[in-house]
Scaffold this motif. Structure first.
Motif, PDB file in Angstrom:
ATOM      1  N   PHE A 145       0.837  -1.194   0.000  1.00 44.53           N
ATOM      2  CA  PHE A 145       0.000   0.000   0.000  1.00 44.53           C
ATOM      3  C   PHE A 145       0.873   1.245   0.000  1.00 44.53           C
ATOM      4  O   PHE A 145       1.808   1.371   0.784  1.00 44.53           O
ATOM      5  N   LYS A 146       0.532   2.170  -0.883  1.00 36.90           N
ATOM      6  CA  LYS A 146       1.324   3.389  -1.037  1.00 36.90           C
ATOM      7  C   LYS A 146       0.626   4.633  -0.519  1.00 36.90           C
ATOM      8  O   LYS A 146       1.244   5.698  -0.401  1.00 36.90           O
ATOM      9  N   ILE A 150     -11.286   7.519  -6.911  1.00 38.49           N
ATOM     10  CA  ILE A 150     -10.421   7.077  -8.004  1.00 38.49           C
ATOM     11  C   ILE A 150      -9.573   8.231  -8.527  1.00 38.49           C
ATOM     12  O   ILE A 150      -8.379   8.066  -8.818  1.00 38.49           O
ATOM     13  N   GLN A 151     -10.178   9.417  -8.620  1.00 33.34           N
ATOM     14  CA  GLN A 151      -9.424  10.588  -9.069  1.00 33.34           C
ATOM     15  C   GLN A 151      -8.317  10.930  -8.078  1.00 33.34           C
ATOM     16  O   GLN A 151      -7.187  11.267  -8.482  1.00 33.34           O
ATOM     17  N   ILE A 152      -8.601  10.829  -6.801  1.00 34.28           N
ATOM     18  CA  ILE A 152      -7.575  11.108  -5.790  1.00 34.28           C
ATOM     19  C   ILE A 152      -6.418  10.130  -5.906  1.00 34.28           C
ATOM     20  O   ILE A 152      -5.250  10.530  -5.839  1.00 34.28           O
ATOM     21  N   GLY A 172      -0.725   9.440  -7.689  1.00 32.27           N
ATOM     22  CA  GLY A 172       0.200   8.585  -8.434  1.00 32.27           C
ATOM     23  C   GLY A 172       0.115   7.129  -8.045  1.00 32.27           C
ATOM     24  O   GLY A 172       1.091   6.383  -8.174  1.00 32.27           O
ATOM     25  N   CYS A 173      -1.071   6.695  -7.585  1.00 38.75           N
ATOM     26  CA  CYS A 173      -1.261   5.318  -7.126  1.00 38.75           C
ATOM     27  C   CYS A 173      -2.389   4.642  -7.899  1.00 38.75           C
ATOM     28  O   CYS A 173      -3.315   5.302  -8.385  1.00 38.75           O
ATOM     29  N   GLU A 221      -3.700   0.083  -4.544  1.00 36.36           N
ATOM     30  CA  GLU A 221      -2.562   0.422  -3.684  1.00 36.36           C
ATOM     31  C   GLU A 221      -2.955   1.377  -2.554  1.00 36.36           C
ATOM     32  O   GLU A 221      -2.098   1.851  -1.818  1.00 36.36           O
ATOM     33  N   VAL A 222      -4.281   1.607  -2.418  1.00 35.82           N
ATOM     34  CA  VAL A 222      -4.780   2.593  -1.456  1.00 35.82           C
ATOM     35  C   VAL A 222      -5.596   1.901  -0.358  1.00 35.82           C
ATOM     36  O   VAL A 222      -6.499   1.103  -0.637  1.00 35.82           O
ATOM     37  N   LEU A 223      -5.290   2.226   0.900  1.00 33.06           N
ATOM     38  CA  LEU A 223      -6.140   1.852   2.026  1.00 33.06           C
ATOM     39  C   LEU A 223      -7.207   2.934   2.177  1.00 33.06           C
ATOM     40  O   LEU A 223      -6.892   4.120   2.274  1.00 33.06           O
TER      41      LEU A 223
END
Length: 215
Positions: free
Chosen positions: A3-4, A150-152, A157-158, A162-164
């Protein structure tokens, strides 16, 4: 998957804003000679934006569009002046943000609260942590619509996976699922564990620092 980034809901997740929200809507209702509500009742109104909260707070006989619009405009005006009066970060949140920042994890906020108010609260209470602070800009993009999330992720850049995504409500869990993000439900906010699990929470945490176990 590494996760980034972490995308946080605001109310009930990062901050306890119940008293400021409740005091503001009750002031507006009282000025219109409408019945007011307890903190416990208003707690259940939170999560789908101020317009939805206003609609739920109004008497059944006064839920016409004109009454909703008038009360909503008054609510925004009153709440704008009071939104950081008693609102504060939950215990452990600052420590969590400090640790995430030290690990170079990208951080953002996405709320169903109006964008102006989300930015005021987020940037006032957390001036040094978030790359993006975004609230509701139109009813069409209200969570659980995943478009803003999704835009965020793209702006950070993820990839979404890759997002929690961290939130306290079923709406947040639906948003995470719809955006293909990893859904983390928190138990210190406004909604019960049962709702979070029913709406797709993949992990439940009881304290902010437990989030670090996923990293």
């Amino acid at each position: 998957m590494k996760f980034k980034a972490v995308l946080f809901d605001l109310d009930g997740t990062l901050v306890n804003s119940l008293i400021d929200i409740a005091d503001s809507i009750n002031k507006v209702l009282s000025e219109q000679n409408f019945p007011t509500h307890s903190y416990e009742v208003i707690n259940d109104f939170i999560g789908s934006g101020l317009r939805n909260l206003v609609t739920k707070a109004l008497p059944e006989s006064c839920k016409d569009e004109i009454s909703i619009n008038t009360t909503f405009e008054s609510m925004v005006t009153v709440y704008r002046d009071n939104c950081i009066h008693k609102t504060a970060a939950y215990d452990g949140i600052i420590e969590l943000l400090e640790e995430l920042k030290s690990r170079n994890i990208k951080l953002a906020i996405l709320s169903n609260k109006a964008d102006e108010l989300t930015k005021k609260i987020g940037l006032s209470l957390f001036p040094d942590y978030f790359e993006i602070v975004m609230g509701l800009k139109s009813e069409a993009t209200k969570k659980p619509n995943p478009a803003a999330a999704i835009q965020i992720s793209a702006d950070l850049g993820c990839l979404p996976e890759e997002v929690l995504y961290v939130g306290d409500s079923g709406i947040d869990m639906q948003t995470a699922k719809n955006a293909n993000m990893y859904a983390v439900g928190v138990l210190w906010g406004y909604r019960p564990k049962e709702e979070l699990l029913a709406e797709g929470a993949q992990t439940i945490i009881n304290h902010p620092l437990e989030l670090l176990e996923l990293l």
